[in-house]
Design a protein around this motif. Structure first.
Motif, PDB file in Angstrom:
ATOM      1  N   THR A 161       4.923  10.774  -2.586  1.00 13.47           N
ATOM      2  CA  THR A 161       3.927  10.380  -3.579  1.00 13.47           C
ATOM      3  C   THR A 161       4.601   9.771  -4.807  1.00 13.47           C
ATOM      4  O   THR A 161       4.107   8.809  -5.372  1.00 13.47           O
ATOM      5  N   ARG A 162       5.729  10.316  -5.177  1.00 13.49           N
ATOM      6  CA  ARG A 162       6.436   9.763  -6.321  1.00 13.49           C
ATOM      7  C   ARG A 162       6.797   8.303  -6.026  1.00 13.49           C
ATOM      8  O   ARG A 162       6.580   7.417  -6.844  1.00 13.49           O
ATOM      9  N   ALA A 163       7.341   8.097  -4.838  1.00 18.14           N
ATOM     10  CA  ALA A 163       7.748   6.746  -4.471  1.00 18.14           C
ATOM     11  C   ALA A 163       6.552   5.803  -4.395  1.00 18.14           C
ATOM     12  O   ALA A 163       6.664   4.607  -4.668  1.00 18.14           O
ATOM     13  N   ALA A 164       5.408   6.371  -4.031  1.00 18.16           N
ATOM     14  CA  ALA A 164       4.224   5.529  -3.905  1.00 18.16           C
ATOM     15  C   ALA A 164       3.494   5.386  -5.237  1.00 18.16           C
ATOM     16  O   ALA A 164       2.523   4.638  -5.343  1.00 18.16           O
ATOM     17  N   GLY A 165       3.961   6.128  -6.202  1.00 15.27           N
ATOM     18  CA  GLY A 165       3.343   6.025  -7.528  1.00 15.27           C
ATOM     19  C   GLY A 165       1.982   6.676  -7.635  1.00 15.27           C
ATOM     20  O   GLY A 165       1.131   6.239  -8.413  1.00 15.27           O
ATOM     21  N   VAL A 166       1.765   7.720  -6.855  1.00 19.76           N
ATOM     22  CA  VAL A 166       0.496   8.437  -6.978  1.00 19.76           C
ATOM     23  C   VAL A 166       0.782   9.921  -7.167  1.00 19.76           C
ATOM     24  O   VAL A 166       1.912  10.366  -7.020  1.00 19.76           O
ATOM     25  N   ALA A 167      -0.245  10.651  -7.498  1.00 20.67           N
ATOM     26  CA  ALA A 167      -0.074  12.087  -7.691  1.00 20.67           C
ATOM     27  C   ALA A 167      -0.027  12.788  -6.342  1.00 20.67           C
ATOM     28  O   ALA A 167      -0.493  12.257  -5.337  1.00 20.67           O
ATOM     29  N   LYS A 168       0.551  13.963  -6.374  1.00 15.68           N
ATOM     30  CA  LYS A 168       0.731  14.675  -5.114  1.00 15.68           C
ATOM     31  C   LYS A 168      -0.603  14.895  -4.398  1.00 15.68           C
ATOM     32  O   LYS A 168      -0.701  14.705  -3.191  1.00 15.68           O
ATOM     33  N   GLY A 169      -1.584  15.242  -5.155  1.00 15.97           N
ATOM     34  CA  GLY A 169      -2.874  15.523  -4.558  1.00 15.97           C
ATOM     35  C   GLY A 169      -3.470  14.334  -3.820  1.00 15.97           C
ATOM     36  O   GLY A 169      -4.204  14.498  -2.839  1.00 15.97           O
ATOM     37  N   SER A 170      -3.116  13.166  -4.278  1.00 14.60           N
ATOM     38  CA  SER A 170      -3.689  11.959  -3.664  1.00 14.60           C
ATOM     39  C   SER A 170      -3.243  11.786  -2.225  1.00 14.60           C
ATOM     40  O   SER A 170      -3.914  11.124  -1.430  1.00 14.60           O
ATOM     41  N   PHE A 171      -2.115  12.384  -1.930  1.00 18.37           N
ATOM     42  CA  PHE A 171      -1.625  12.294  -0.558  1.00 18.37           C
ATOM     43  C   PHE A 171      -2.661  12.873   0.401  1.00 18.37           C
ATOM     44  O   PHE A 171      -2.950  12.312   1.449  1.00 18.37           O
ATOM     45  N   TYR A 172      -3.245  13.986  -0.036  1.00 15.43           N
ATOM     46  CA  TYR A 172      -4.164  14.702   0.847  1.00 15.43           C
ATOM     47  C   TYR A 172      -5.558  14.089   0.864  1.00 15.43           C
ATOM     48  O   TYR A 172      -6.454  14.584   1.528  1.00 15.43           O
ATOM     49  N   LEU A 173      -5.684  13.041   0.106  1.00 15.99           N
ATOM     50  CA  LEU A 173      -6.921  12.280   0.191  1.00 15.99           C
ATOM     51  C   LEU A 173      -6.842  11.322   1.381  1.00 15.99           C
ATOM     52  O   LEU A 173      -7.857  10.895   1.937  1.00 15.99           O
ATOM     53  N   GLN A 174      -5.604  11.018   1.758  1.00 13.50           N
ATOM     54  CA  GLN A 174      -5.405  10.056   2.851  1.00 13.50           C
ATOM     55  C   GLN A 174      -4.973  10.714   4.149  1.00 13.50           C
ATOM     56  O   GLN A 174      -5.265  10.211   5.228  1.00 13.50           O
ATOM     57  N   PHE A 175      -4.243  11.804   4.020  1.00 12.43           N
ATOM     58  CA  PHE A 175      -3.773  12.492   5.223  1.00 12.43           C
ATOM     59  C   PHE A 175      -4.088  13.975   5.077  1.00 12.43           C
ATOM     60  O   PHE A 175      -3.902  14.542   4.009  1.00 12.43           O
ATOM     61  N   THR A 176      -4.544  14.555   6.141  1.00  9.29           N
ATOM     62  CA  THR A 176      -4.869  15.972   6.025  1.00  9.29           C
ATOM     63  C   THR A 176      -3.609  16.806   6.023  1.00  9.29           C
ATOM     64  O   THR A 176      -3.617  17.953   5.601  1.00  9.29           O
ATOM     65  N   THR A 177      -2.528  16.195   6.500  1.00 14.60           N
ATOM     66  CA  THR A 177      -1.310  16.949   6.709  1.00 14.60           C
ATOM     67  C   THR A 177      -0.106  16.022   6.691  1.00 14.60           C
ATOM     68  O   THR A 177      -0.213  14.844   6.991  1.00 14.60           O
ATOM     69  N   ARG A 178       1.023  16.591   6.346  1.00 15.80           N
ATOM     70  CA  ARG A 178       2.255  15.819   6.395  1.00 15.80           C
ATOM     71  C   ARG A 178       2.490  15.301   7.813  1.00 15.80           C
ATOM     72  O   ARG A 178       2.934  14.169   8.011  1.00 15.80           O
ATOM     73  N   ASP A 179       2.160  16.130   8.751  1.00 19.43           N
ATOM     74  CA  ASP A 179       2.341  15.736  10.144  1.00 19.43           C
ATOM     75  C   ASP A 179       1.455  14.562  10.527  1.00 19.43           C
ATOM     76  O   ASP A 179       1.830  13.737  11.361  1.00 19.43           O
ATOM     77  N   GLU A 180       0.288  14.519   9.912  1.00 22.87           N
ATOM     78  CA  GLU A 180      -0.614  13.433  10.257  1.00 22.87           C
ATOM     79  C   GLU A 180       0.000  12.110   9.850  1.00 22.87           C
ATOM     80  O   GLU A 180      -0.173  11.086  10.534  1.00 22.87           O
ATOM     81  N   LEU A 181       0.687  12.105   8.750  1.00 19.38           N
ATOM     82  CA  LEU A 181       1.359  10.881   8.314  1.00 19.38           C
ATOM     83  C   LEU A 181       2.361  10.444   9.371  1.00 19.38           C
ATOM     84  O   LEU A 181       2.484   9.260   9.703  1.00 19.38           O
ATOM     85  N   LEU A 182       3.069  11.408   9.901  1.00 17.96           N
ATOM     86  CA  LEU A 182       4.055  11.100  10.922  1.00 17.96           C
ATOM     87  C   LEU A 182       3.382  10.457  12.139  1.00 17.96           C
ATOM     88  O   LEU A 182       3.846   9.425  12.652  1.00 17.96           O
TER      89      LEU A 182
END
Lengths: 216, 216, 216, 216
Positions: free
Chosen positions: D58-79
């Motif tokens: 999220t830091r690299a993408a320039g968004v807040a940590k919480g925003s990650f979970y708006l797009q992916f339900t899980t770290r694994d889902e991103l994978l």
DNA sequence: TATGAATGAGTTTTCATTCAT
DNA sequence: AATGAATGAAAACTCATTCAT
């Protein structure tokens, strides 16, 4: 660690039955930090630094363990912060109070230096042992570690030298006298068994005067 | 755990054919204990108390880990033993050397007390920090912790009182003076940055004289 | 961590109801190590390397967590040990079996190389994915990391070159062929869905022959 | 989570005076998702999948940590998403390019299949190891895990079978050959130490031809 | 929708102490 | 008495995920 076997943490409140007013769970970093430092200070006092764990500190502060590492990168960093804060406060007060005495009233300045030191270390008595346990913690900044020293001895040395130059007293070795005096004072604090504050201050003052103003 | 002077157990030695030359695996408890203490002291000095493990100590002493617990019930007990031994040696020397000075030569006694203290803590400088880290470790025995105190301050207090009674010096508070003096001295040791022994002793002596013999 | 607040651990057996015969609680390091490696291998197989914790390994091996660190300094060291052992065994067998074929029977040597590789990776199928997960794990030793490579490809390359020199087959690029062949083989193993061992070996052999003995 | 082509929400823009120039804080989900994936890909590449945390992404993408979970339900889902995307792109290109070759030019189709595969995995070399680390990731969909398989082998199998039916080549086991070929190719990529792209492609092509077109 | 402080389970590793041999 | 393998209770620190704002 595992890619897919991470536990799913949960909310879980700390305590607090109602939260009627505000009590935002989310506090400014400053506040959290201060709360953790306060909790740590209390625990360090009652159990000793080494015996106190991060878990205990967070429990006492009413936060989760992870929250500690939001404020401090390391347990040691907390220790440094505590030390620094105590020293800064002390030196600030020293400068403020001593600064109010006219520059050429050397004896008065010495008395004030002593009074402030005594009072600060009396109130923060615990910090003293907690934060300056290692020998050398009071030491002067050496070429090797120029950041060393705590400032108090340096200020006292300057004060003593000024008085010597002005002829208020005669001192063969200002620095050594300052060191001796400072540690003697702290020793007195350590030792005060059943001695009340008044008496302690009086005795300390007398000793300082003897040491510095000795006619010899 | 046992007394001390016990002959090296060598029952099998006279008869058994093997192990003719090698040192006996079984040493008197006293020796083992001393070896462990020596090893520990060395390690504590070079790494700090906290960082030294029982395993390191036994390795350094050339015995198995389990053997440690044949001599000490606990790691902490070793620490106490080390402390106690250091203090005992110090006090013993203090008594011996001061005892040689005629009872009524108060100033000389004070000088000798100072010299011995300085020398002991200079040589055992490290122990000082290692073994007396906690505040109060030098303190007087209090009702709360009657085992406290280290004897040095007590002896100095008596010495100062005797001198006062004899009129060699005038001291309103012998105990406080003793404490102040003792800690001042230790502070001086802590602080000695590049100061050679000679100079240190001279400065210390001067300060002690100023403090006690002050005309006031 | 604390000087005096360490918990006092206790004995506590692992399981075993009686211990009628011997079953010494204390096993030779070799055995313990092997047991831990076996337990780890099993877990790695069923859960994946990353998902397996030291705690699980020791539990599976029937020892306390601390015992793990008596054999391996690190969780990673266990991984290396597993890798190394698997590779060593494989190469040893490769050398032994291939060595029995006369040097000039190139085709036979190739067949034997293939059979051994297949069989080893079939039996230790899991290790394959577990131990060589990172790309490059099969790679040749480069100038940068001369320790790299797994030896198998190198041996195969030499074999192919020998056959080419003898005219048994014609190969423009022995190394590339070896790499291609090795990975093709492993891929086959990965993919074997419902294919029995026999069929797999037959198919593999046919492909290897096609690739190397192709008249073209 | 939403469609994709949504106008930048700027309702307040026409009226409100502030934030005239800055980029809108709220981006279409698609864009956010893509940015996160890009950031993750970069980090996975440079540090490895396991070593990369959601916070870093999220830091690299320039968004807040919480925003990650708006797009992916899980770290694994991103994978998974990363994997899927890579595969989809690959297969899409495969279909597009192979599709341009007339259906009955089997040899040409094979060559094109090889070239595309080589090129895709050369450019996305890293993804290969990052996204397909586990054994079986390339495997065919099995009854047990019907979602498995990556499509590439399936396409190649079909291609090989078509060529066999047409008599372009003779292959006893198309599927096995496809698997062998695919993994052989990837192995070549893994191994390329100092080999330039040209040479690699040439060698690969030669091997593929040998394997499939072998006269046998 | 975006944020980021807060959470707490879980991980690796250490080490005093025990005990069977 | 001596040994050292085995034990297991911590400790420090990490990080995916949640949720109040």
């Amino acid at each position: 660690m595992a890619d897919s076997s991470r536990a799913a943490p949960g909310g879980a409140r700390t305590a607090g039955p109602r939260r009627a007013t505000k009590a935002p769970r989310t506090k400014p970093a400053e506040v959290r930090r201060a709360e953790l430092m306060a909790a740590a200070e209390r625990l360090f006092l009652s159990q000793g630094v080494e015996a106190t764990t991060v878990a205990q500190i967070t429990r006492a502060a009413g936060v989760a363990k992870g929250s500690f590492y939001l404020q401090f990168t390391t347990r040691d960093e907390l220790l440094s912060a505590l030390r620094r804060r105590f020293l800064d406060d002390y030196l600030e007060e020293l400068d403020a109070v001593v600064g109010e005495v006219p520059e050429d009233h050397h004896a008065a300045r010495l008395a004030v230096w002593t009074a402030v030191t005594l009072s600060v270390f009396l109130d923060g008595a615990a910090q003293r042992g907690l934060l300056f346990a290692a020998p050398g913690d009071y030491a002067a900044p050496t070429p090797a570690s120029p950041g060393g020293g705590n400032g108090a001895v340096e200020r006292l040395t300057a004060l003593l030298e000024a008085g010597a130059r002005a002829g208020t007293w005669r001192l063969p070795a200002a620095r050594a006298t300052a060191v001796f005096l400072f540690h003697g004072l702290l020793g007195l604090l350590d030792d005060r068994a059943g001695v009340d504050r008044e008496a302690l201050e009086e005795a300390a003052m007398a000793l300082v005067e003897r040491l510095v103003l000795a006619s010899d």
